[in-house]
Design a protein around this motif. Structure first.
Motif, PDB file in Angstrom:
ATOM      1  N   GLY A  37       0.827  -1.465   0.025  1.00 57.29           N
ATOM      2  CA  GLY A  37      -0.057   0.118   0.091  1.00 57.29           C
ATOM      3  C   GLY A  37       0.792   1.293   0.012  1.00 57.29           C
ATOM      4  O   GLY A  37       0.242   2.536  -0.096  1.00 57.29           O
ATOM      5  N   GLY A  38       2.030   1.160   0.066  1.00 59.10           N
ATOM      6  CA  GLY A  38       3.120   2.451  -0.096  1.00 59.10           C
ATOM      7  C   GLY A  38       2.961   3.251   1.164  1.00 59.10           C
ATOM      8  O   GLY A  38       3.455   4.350   1.148  1.00 59.10           O
ATOM      9  N   GLY A  39       2.653   2.369   2.143  1.00 60.09           N
ATOM     10  CA  GLY A  39       2.876   3.341   3.628  1.00 60.09           C
ATOM     11  C   GLY A  39       1.557   3.815   4.366  1.00 60.09           C
ATOM     12  O   GLY A  39       1.956   4.142   5.349  1.00 60.09           O
ATOM     13  N   ASP A  40       0.764   4.416   3.471  1.00 61.07           N
ATOM     14  CA  ASP A  40      -0.354   4.919   3.951  1.00 61.07           C
ATOM     15  C   ASP A  40      -1.444   3.990   4.664  1.00 61.07           C
ATOM     16  O   ASP A  40      -1.756   2.946   3.963  1.00 61.07           O
ATOM     17  N   THR A  60      -8.245  -6.612   1.467  1.00 63.53           N
ATOM     18  CA  THR A  60      -7.098  -5.871   1.550  1.00 63.53           C
ATOM     19  C   THR A  60      -6.247  -6.193   2.705  1.00 63.53           C
ATOM     20  O   THR A  60      -7.213  -6.510   3.885  1.00 63.53           O
ATOM     21  N   ASP A  61      -5.175  -6.649   2.717  1.00 63.60           N
ATOM     22  CA  ASP A  61      -4.442  -7.300   3.606  1.00 63.60           C
ATOM     23  C   ASP A  61      -3.466  -6.319   4.392  1.00 63.60           C
ATOM     24  O   ASP A  61      -2.782  -5.260   3.803  1.00 63.60           O
ATOM     25  N   PHE A  62      -3.566  -6.152   5.760  1.00 66.71           N
ATOM     26  CA  PHE A  62      -2.607  -5.437   6.411  1.00 66.71           C
ATOM     27  C   PHE A  62      -1.538  -6.527   7.282  1.00 66.71           C
ATOM     28  O   PHE A  62      -2.117  -7.249   8.119  1.00 66.71           O
ATOM     29  N   VAL A  63      -0.367  -5.898   7.023  1.00 70.89           N
ATOM     30  CA  VAL A  63       0.634  -6.704   7.697  1.00 70.89           C
ATOM     31  C   VAL A  63       0.882  -6.733   9.272  1.00 70.89           C
ATOM     32  O   VAL A  63       0.946  -5.598   9.736  1.00 70.89           O
ATOM     33  N   VAL A  64       0.898  -7.683  10.046  1.00 72.79           N
ATOM     34  CA  VAL A  64       1.049  -7.842  11.398  1.00 72.79           C
ATOM     35  C   VAL A  64       2.780  -7.712  11.465  1.00 72.79           C
ATOM     36  O   VAL A  64       3.275  -8.904  10.962  1.00 72.79           O
ATOM     37  N   ASP A  65       3.165  -6.870  12.096  1.00 79.52           N
ATOM     38  CA  ASP A  65       4.665  -6.803  11.943  1.00 79.52           C
ATOM     39  C   ASP A  65       5.305  -7.334  13.501  1.00 79.52           C
ATOM     40  O   ASP A  65       6.530  -7.471  13.507  1.00 79.52           O
ATOM     41  N   ARG A  66       4.516  -7.467  14.216  1.00 73.79           N
ATOM     42  CA  ARG A  66       4.935  -8.112  15.447  1.00 73.79           C
ATOM     43  C   ARG A  66       3.968  -8.601  16.374  1.00 73.79           C
ATOM     44  O   ARG A  66       2.317  -8.554  15.781  1.00 73.79           O
ATOM     45  N   ASP A  67       3.927  -9.333  17.501  1.00 78.08           N
ATOM     46  CA  ASP A  67       2.727  -9.659  18.102  1.00 78.08           C
ATOM     47  C   ASP A  67       1.890  -8.527  19.019  1.00 78.08           C
ATOM     48  O   ASP A  67       2.668  -7.769  19.253  1.00 78.08           O
ATOM     49  N   ARG A 148     -13.196   3.718   3.199  1.00 73.76           N
ATOM     50  CA  ARG A 148     -11.918   3.778   3.861  1.00 73.76           C
ATOM     51  C   ARG A 148     -11.831   2.874   4.946  1.00 73.76           C
ATOM     52  O   ARG A 148     -12.924   2.770   5.725  1.00 73.76           O
ATOM     53  N   ILE A 149     -10.642   2.160   4.870  1.00 73.69           N
ATOM     54  CA  ILE A 149     -10.428   0.984   5.857  1.00 73.69           C
ATOM     55  C   ILE A 149      -8.983   1.186   6.585  1.00 73.69           C
ATOM     56  O   ILE A 149      -8.078   1.716   5.886  1.00 73.69           O
TER      57      ILE A 149
END
Length: 155
Positions: A37-40, A60-67, A148-149
């Protein structure tokens, strides 16, 4: 003097949190970044048609970067008229399995939004993505509506 300044800063933070209607737990939430998504962290989309071939733009997938301890999904209608939005949300785990946490078809007025959750992390499972799906072949009347999500991970 610094103690007083520190107390005022703490009081100020507590007041902002109280005025905003946020609990201290909500204040420690972070936006997850959408995959590709380019960071936004806030994604704007329009419900597109179902396709016999190819992919829809529903997911739309959102990355889980940690627990995180929990997750919150946020939705806002960006349409100019009252609209029906088929909404689903999933926790996707590192082993490829998923857990559906949202399955609703609410109607929103223009600019109206809603928070879904919090959804607690599943003990013993590591989340890698939060998937937000808006759209359904069962609701063709929803085509063309904008929204918007975003998703937050909370400590």
């Amino acid at each position: 003097m610094s103690w007083i300044g520190g107390s005022l800063a703490m009081l100020s933070t507590l007041s902002i949190t109280a005025v905003a209607g946020l609990s201290p737990a909500q204040a420690s939430c972070r936006f997850l970044v959408p995959l590709g998504g380019g960071g936004d962290p806030v994604v704007a989309k329009q419900i597109g048609p179902d396709r016999a071939l190819g992919r829809t733009n529903w997911n739309t997938d959102f990355v889980v970067d940690r627990d995180y301890k929990s997750y919150r999904f946020f939705f806002t209608s960006a349409s100019t008229e009252r609209a029906l939005f088929p909404i689903a949300g999933f926790m996707v785990f590192t082993d490829g399995a998923n857990l559906q946490v949202i399955n609703e078809t609410p109607t929103f007025n223009p600019g109206e939004g809603r928070e879904f959750g919090p959804f607690k992390a599943v003990p013993g499972r590591r989340s890698r993505l939060m998937n937000f799906r808006v759209g359904s072949s069962n609701h063709p009347g929803s085509l063309g509506f904008s929204y918007r999500i975003s998703v937050k991970g909370c400590e």
